[in-house]
Design a protein around this motif. Structure first.
Motif, PDB file in Angstrom:
ATOM      1  N   TYR A 151      -7.416  -0.283   6.516  1.00 43.82           N
ATOM      2  CA  TYR A 151      -6.087   0.333   6.478  1.00 43.82           C
ATOM      3  C   TYR A 151      -5.934   1.332   7.631  1.00 43.82           C
ATOM      4  O   TYR A 151      -4.919   1.344   8.332  1.00 43.82           O
TER       5      TYR A 151
ATOM      6  N   TRP B 260       0.826  -1.202   0.000  1.00 41.40           N
ATOM      7  CA  TRP B 260       0.000   0.000   0.000  1.00 41.40           C
ATOM      8  C   TRP B 260       0.858   1.249   0.000  1.00 41.40           C
ATOM      9  O   TRP B 260       1.882   1.308   0.678  1.00 41.40           O
TER      10      TRP B 260
ATOM     11  N   LEU C  40      -5.143   6.616  -0.693  1.00 35.75           N
ATOM     12  CA  LEU C  40      -4.625   5.268  -0.502  1.00 35.75           C
ATOM     13  C   LEU C  40      -4.567   4.590  -1.862  1.00 35.75           C
ATOM     14  O   LEU C  40      -5.556   4.589  -2.602  1.00 35.75           O
TER      15      LEU C  40
END
Length: 153
Positions: free
Chosen positions: A105, A53, A117
């Protein structure tokens, strides 16, 4: 292909890469500016749920670059040197807008709000290191291919 695909196809390479990214907080992200020239920026990365990520401040130039053109290169911070290897990741990054995914997240990372993100799709992972103080070794993984090892003096 996501990070989980790498850990399945090349677990040793994935473990080394995660260790290199985990050794330091900040790394270098390369994106493409509107005119096609490269832009490098500092970045923190996270490995969660089989994904790599990328989180960014709202409307940061690197985020705007990725929204326009998802291609990126990411280099692990070498710290004081690259004794344990130099790791680079290439791929495409796609913004995650699903509140449920972002919520998971946020629970794990607790980033400043608001934020962009990005979920990554890998096109290559490269590890370069020196072996026996004699050889420059490069290991390259691409989706659907075995790890290639190149060695030169």
């Amino acid at each position: 292909m996501n990070w989980a695909a790498l850990t399945t196809a090349a677990p040793e390479l994935a473990a080394i890469a995660e260790k290199r990214f985990g050794a330091h907080r900040h790394h270098v992200l390369a994106t493409l500016r509107r005119d096609g020239s490269p832009r490098t920026s500092g970045l923190e990365v996270r490995f969660l749920g089989g994904e790599l990520w990328l989180g960014m401040m709202p409307n940061s130039l690197k985020a705007l670059d990725l929204l326009r053109d998802p291609r990126f290169a990411l280099q692990a911070n070498p710290g004081a040197g690259v004794d344990s290897g130099d790791v680079r990741v290439g791929g495409r990054a796609f913004e995650v807008l699903d509140p449920a995914v972002k919520g998971v997240y946020v629970e794990e990372v607790e980033p400043p709000q608001p934020f962009h993100l990005f979920r990554t799709e890998l096109t290559e992972v490269v590890l370069t290191y020196v072996e026996d103080e004699k050889y420059l070794v490069t290991q390259v993984w691409k989706p659907g291919e075995p790890v290639r090892t190149l060695k030169r003096t």
